[in-house]
Enzyme design. Structure first.
Site, short mmCIF file in Angstrom:
data_model
loop_
_atom_site.label_atom_id
_atom_site.label_comp_id
_atom_site.label_asym_id
_atom_site.label_seq_id
_atom_site.Cartn_x
_atom_site.Cartn_y
_atom_site.Cartn_z
N ASP A 150 0.83 -1.21 0.00
CA ASP A 150 0.00 0.00 0.00
C ASP A 150 0.87 1.27 0.00
O ASP A 150 2.10 1.20 0.06
CB ASP A 150 -0.92 -0.06 1.24
CG ASP A 150 -2.30 0.52 0.98
OD1 ASP A 150 -2.44 1.32 0.04
OD2 ASP A 150 -3.24 0.17 1.73
N ASP A 205 -10.07 3.59 -3.53
CA ASP A 205 -10.81 2.39 -3.10
C ASP A 205 -12.21 2.29 -3.69
O ASP A 205 -12.90 3.29 -3.87
CB ASP A 205 -10.93 2.39 -1.57
CG ASP A 205 -9.58 2.13 -0.90
OD1 ASP A 205 -8.57 2.04 -1.61
OD2 ASP A 205 -9.56 2.01 0.34
#
Ligand code: GLA
Length: 408
Positions: A150, A205
């Site tokens: 990430d 997201d």
């Protein structure tokens, strides 16, 4: 003199190339398929959940449909030990990661894990910044097969450099691990990540909605259609071993059955990684049927690995094509609106040409059998006209199966 120097230079170059190798080739030749904990469980992960999910992956038929990776997302972490090696949370993962990997492997599945290029993960757990080689070594020793990496808390880091460092650390650790870059598309990873990882997130997201933006203050998450629209122009960067990742799926997490089907179909048209994000232990039969539709999965997993493209756009109605092996094609009619739409598609008046792959349908000469991938119905051939009603927020997805004619 020259005769001696020349071979030496060659040897030095070969050694340098080997040391610099940073991506395991031969992995993710088709888009990775599996499950990830984040979309449904957030930080509520544990070894019990992962074991139960692995069991459900097998009993539901998902493993046999091609889903292999069981991926733990954020929040599995405990502290680093006195030598700097990361440990799993001792309460949530009391048996340790090696035992969990062994369990998952014994089911014929693979284990994925999560870290972050910054100081901390997005949920505030220890990041890999400064510990890349140690973390990669820990994952390899545990038997991890997939790393999602990430991009939170990276203040001022160079994205390409940071991902390259972890890529090299994984290579040095020596275990073939699929490397999934989760950089949200901010630094256009499709332009530089092909030699570093196997897939890269193209957007922020996903959210559980068909067409919405969810505002979280400093960032937004996006519904299925919004994410789909953000893939524009990216298909030329994807192919076997290097995929655009429009994020993990929300099938079974609360959208309607139509919307779930449309979401799954469009991810297959995009040759997207198929990572289920729902609770596999309790999923409904409808959800299971969507996720395990073998013919839709075959479109996603087609060995050519060519991402589909939008061919026609009439507001709410879009027509997408994807070239497949054996000169077949997938076609998907997406109804973005909530009202049903009548569709009439005269194959003989259309010509689909894809400059990127060099493929053409040549409907005037070639004949294709038209097969509905959700009902299994035979819809005739491309000599006839396709007429159908596509319900709201739904798709009609077909495979055009090339029929051999005279001269073939
Ligand atoms: C980021 C990622 C998500 C998820 C969370 C975990 O938002 O994009 O996919 O991994 O972090 O904290």
């Amino acid at each position: 003199m020259k005769r001696v120097v020349l071979p030496l230079i060659v040897i030095v170059l070969v050694v340098a190339a080997t040391v610099d190798a940073q991506k395991f080739e031969g992995l993710a030749e088709t888009p990775p398929m599996g499950w990830n904990s984040w979309n449904h469980f957030g930080c509520d992960v544990s070894e019990q959940l992962i074991r139960d999910t692995a069991d459900a992956m097998v009993s539901s038929g998902m493993r046999d449909a091609g889903y292999l990776y069981v991926n733990i997302d954020d929040c599995w972490h405990g502290e680093r030990d006195e030598d700097g090696f990361i440990q799993p949370d001792p309460e949530r993962f009391p048996s340790g990661m090696k035992a969990l990997a062994d369990y998952v492997h014994a089911k014929g599945l693979k284990l994925g894990i999560y870290s972050d290029a910054g100081w901390k993960t997005c949920a505030g757990r220890p990041g890999s910044r400064g510990y890349e080689y140690q973390d990669a070594l820990a994952y390899a020793r545990w038997g991890v097969d997939y790393l999602k990496y990430d991009w939170c808390n990276t203040d001022g880091l160079n994205a390409e450099g940071a991902y390259q460092t972890m890529g090299r650390a994984l290579a040095a650790a020596g275990r073939p691990i699929v490397f999934s870059l989760c950089e949200w598309g901010t630094n256009r990873p499709w332009e530089w990540a092909k030699g570093i990882g196997h897939l890269w997130r193209t957007t922020g997201d996903i959210a559980v909605c068909f067409d919405c933006e969810k505002d979280h203050g400093s960032w937004s998450s996006w519904g299925v259609l919004r994410i789909l629209d953000m893939q524009e122009g990216l298909r030329v960067h994807a192919g076997p071993g290097h995929w655009n990742d429009p994020d993990m799926m929300e099938v079974g997490n609360g959208m309607s059955e139509n919307e779930d089907r449309a979401h799954f179909s469009m991810w297959a048209m995009l040759a997207a990684p198929l990572l289920a994000g729902n609770d596999l232990r309790t999923m409904s039969e409808e959800t299971r049927r969507i996720l395990t539709n073998a013919e839709v999965i075959a479109v996603d997993q087609d060995p050519l690995g060519i991402q589909g493209f939008k061919y026609a756009d009439d507001g709410d109605l879009e027509i997408w094509f994807k070239p497949l092996a054996d000169e077949d094609w997938a076609m998907c009619i997406l109804n973005r609106g909530s009202a049903a739409r009548e569709v009439e598609f005269r194959w003989q008046d259309e010509e689909v040409e894809d400059d990127f792959s060099g493929r053409k349908t040549i409907f005037g000469y070639r004949v294709y059998r038209v097969r509905d991938l959700w009902t299994g119905n035979d819809l005739g051939t491309t000599r006839q006209t396709l007429t159908a009603e596509v319900p709201g927020n739904e798709v009609l997805m077909v495979r055009l199966v090339r029929q051999l004619g005279p001269g073939d």
